[in-house]
Design an enzyme around this catalytic site. Structure first.
Site, PDB file in Angstrom:
ATOM      1  N   ASP A  10      37.702  41.698  32.394  1.00 39.08           N
ATOM      2  CA  ASP A  10      36.367  41.410  32.908  1.00 39.08           C
ATOM      3  C   ASP A  10      35.765  40.266  32.093  1.00 39.08           C
ATOM      4  O   ASP A  10      35.714  40.334  30.865  1.00 39.08           O
ATOM      5  CB  ASP A  10      35.501  42.678  32.785  1.00 39.08           C
ATOM      6  N   ASP A 104      35.151  37.789  38.865  1.00 39.95           N
ATOM      7  CA  ASP A 104      35.404  37.737  37.420  1.00 39.95           C
ATOM      8  C   ASP A 104      35.991  39.020  36.856  1.00 39.95           C
ATOM      9  O   ASP A 104      35.857  39.299  35.682  1.00 39.95           O
ATOM     10  CB  ASP A 104      34.110  37.387  36.680  1.00 39.95           C
ATOM     11  N   GLU A 105      36.683  39.778  37.696  1.00 34.64           N
ATOM     12  CA  GLU A 105      37.125  41.100  37.275  1.00 34.64           C
ATOM     13  C   GLU A 105      38.412  41.465  37.998  1.00 34.64           C
ATOM     14  O   GLU A 105      38.526  41.230  39.200  1.00 34.64           O
ATOM     15  CB  GLU A 105      36.052  42.077  37.761  1.00 34.64           C
TER      16      GLU A 105
HETATM   17 MG   LIG Z   1      32.006  40.510  34.399  1.00 35.17          MG
END
Ligand SMILES: [Mg+2]
Length: 387
Positions: A10, A104-105
């Site tokens: 993350d 983003d993960e």
């Molecule tokens: Mg994040």
């Protein structure tokens, strides 16, 4: 076998950190990315801003009240998407077993990397170092036996950290957290749980199942009871572009003759095997693609019981698929793909006419090749052409 092969990667305050790459004056101060107009909303807040209570989804006006020195930068989603693509490329350079959750993960199943890394923690640290050195961005990684635990672990590792939750310690870790961390626990469920006196996951684990089902409904009650016990059987589902590995070649001159076509197929099987083994994956389905001199293209697939990653198996199956085609020449293009990928399990199960000896040979070939390069060892039949 690795006990905790699931990683949750993350990025930390992703939008803010991307903005900081472009404008270093944003470093070390409270910053948020979001709408700057009267109805603007915060999309991402730096940790300095979070210390003042600034949160994503908060109206910008409220965020400025909470943190008067806050710098609010308008969001540039095109640029975040570009950087996101580079993050995912980097993740997929470790393994194709990458399941994106948002820009983003991602979840990764790194079981297949046992030949290249000492532990999943080492994989996680290498990923963090890669993201840092290639993209200049901080990220956090959770390493655990299940998706749920990996996600909770990365959350507790933030910012810019790694947390490993061993399988044996996962219930203890889980029980220390508030019940609201469990997936599916929104404000309504949280209120229902509060009535039962539940604050932590530990409290939740002590509620009798019947009570839980009565106040939350059967499905939710059961799901939460399972999660509170750390049970999570969800697999990492790789994103579609990573569900297969394939190789193909268009020939300068059309290939004619069974021998010539067979050799070309063997070379492809070999290349595919190298790619599978480098990723630590095996395929359950092998697909052959043939484009003839007249541009007619046909594909033939076979799903096999035990997944394969060796060139010997791949070329045998490809040869059988080729034999099913009526007219096989002249051939302009050949392609070979492995799909329904899964992490290779070793040691492998034994067949009656075991190919274990061949496995050892292929393993040795693989080791030599990864040390000395692609061309160091190849099937003798290929050496005639250019070896
Ligand atoms: Mg994040």
């Amino acid at each position: 076998v690795w006990e905790e092969p699931i990683l949750h990667v993350d990025m930390d305050s992703f939008f803010v950190e991307v903005e900081r790459l472009a404008d270093p004056t944003l470093r070390g101060i409270p910053v948020a990315v979001g709408g700057t107009g009267p109805r603007g909303v915060i999309a991402s807040a730096s940790y300095e801003a979070r210390a003042f209570g600034v949160r994503s989804a908060q109206p910008t006006a409220m965020a400025l009240q909470a943190c008067p020195g806050l710098r609010v930068v308008p969001s540039d989603h095109g640029r975040y998407a570009e950087v996101s693509i580079r993050v995912f490329e980097l993740l997929r350079s470790f393994t194709p077993m990458v399941e994106g959750l948002s820009v983003d993960e991602a979840f990764l199943d790194v079981s297949g990397l046992r030949r290249h890394h000492r532990s999943p923690v080492e994989v996680g640290e290498d990923i963090r170092a890669g993201i840092r050195s290639e993209l200049g961005l901080p990220s956090s990684v959770g390493v655990a036996a299940t998706k749920l635990m990996a996600k909770l672990a990365s959350e507790s590792a933030k910012p810019d950290g790694l947390r490993h939750v061993p399988r044996s310690g996962q219930v203890e870790f889980l029980h220390s957290l508030p019940a609201s961390v469990l997936p599916g626990v929104g404000p309504a469920t949280q209120a229902a749980l509060a009535k039962l006196g539940v604050e932590t996951v530990s409290d939740l684990a002590q509620v009798p199942p019947a009570t839980m089902e009565r106040s939350l409904g059967r499905a939710m009650g059961r799901q939460l009871a399972g999660l509170a016990a750390g049970i999570d059987n969800r697999k990492v589902e790789p994103d579609s572009e990573a569900k297969s590995l394939s190789v193909e070649e268009t020939f300068d001159l059309d290939l004619e003759g069974v021998e010539v076509i067979g050799s070309a197929l063997l070379a492809l099987a070999h290349r595919l095997s190298v790619r599978l083994r480098r990723s630590g994956l095996s395929g359950r389905t092998v697909t052959l693609k043939v484009r003839f001199g007249d541009f007619r293209t046909v594909t033939r697939s076979r799903t096999i019981e035990g997944p394969v990653d060796g060139w010997r198996d791949l070329s045998r199956i490809a040869g059988e698929l080729l034999a099913e085609l009526d007219a096989i020449e002249p051939v302009r293009l050949l392609g070979l793909a492995a799909t329904t990928l899964e992490p290779s399990s070793r040691p492998r199960q034994l067949d009656i006419d075991s190919s274990q000896g061949w496995d050892r040979v292929e393993d040795a070939v693989f080791e030599v090749r990864s040390r000395y390069g692609e061309r160091a060892i190849r099937p003798a039949r290929l050496l005639d052409e250019d070896g």
